[in-house]
Design a protein around this motif. Sequence first.
Motif, short mmCIF file in Angstrom:
data_model
loop_
_atom_site.label_atom_id
_atom_site.label_comp_id
_atom_site.label_asym_id
_atom_site.label_seq_id
_atom_site.Cartn_x
_atom_site.Cartn_y
_atom_site.Cartn_z
N LEU A 3 0.82 -1.22 -0.13
CA LEU A 3 -0.08 0.09 0.13
C LEU A 3 0.99 1.27 0.00
CD1 LEU A 3 -2.81 -1.19 2.39
CD2 LEU A 3 -3.01 -0.69 -0.02
N VAL A 37 -9.46 -2.71 4.18
CA VAL A 37 -8.47 -2.67 3.22
C VAL A 37 -7.43 -3.57 3.58
CG1 VAL A 37 -6.86 -1.42 2.10
CG2 VAL A 37 -9.14 -0.37 2.29
N SER A 41 -6.70 -6.92 1.12
CA SER A 41 -5.36 -7.10 0.71
C SER A 41 -4.72 -8.37 1.22
CB SER A 41 -4.65 -5.92 1.17
OG SER A 41 -4.87 -4.66 0.65
N ILE A 45 -3.55 -11.31 -1.30
CA ILE A 45 -2.02 -11.90 -1.39
C ILE A 45 -1.99 -13.53 -1.14
CG2 ILE A 45 0.23 -11.73 -0.12
CD1 ILE A 45 -0.46 -8.82 0.16
#
Length: 66
Positions: A3, A37, A41, A45
């Motif tokens: 990020l 978020v 994320s 991943i």
Amino acid sequence: MLLGGAVVTETIFAWPGLGREVLLAILEVDLPLILGVVLVSAIAIAIANLLVDLAHLWLDPRLGDR
């Protein structure tokens, strides 16, 4: 780190995106947005890692014998 790189890229190219949104959420202490978020994320991943591992196993069958 992912990020953080997105924030730099979005700032350089003036693109609106997730990095800048997270940065604003951190500055405004918007915990639900930050947690959402980070969760999305992390799941993305983990799925990407699983797909790469499966592709590696498929491409090199010797790895399955271990």
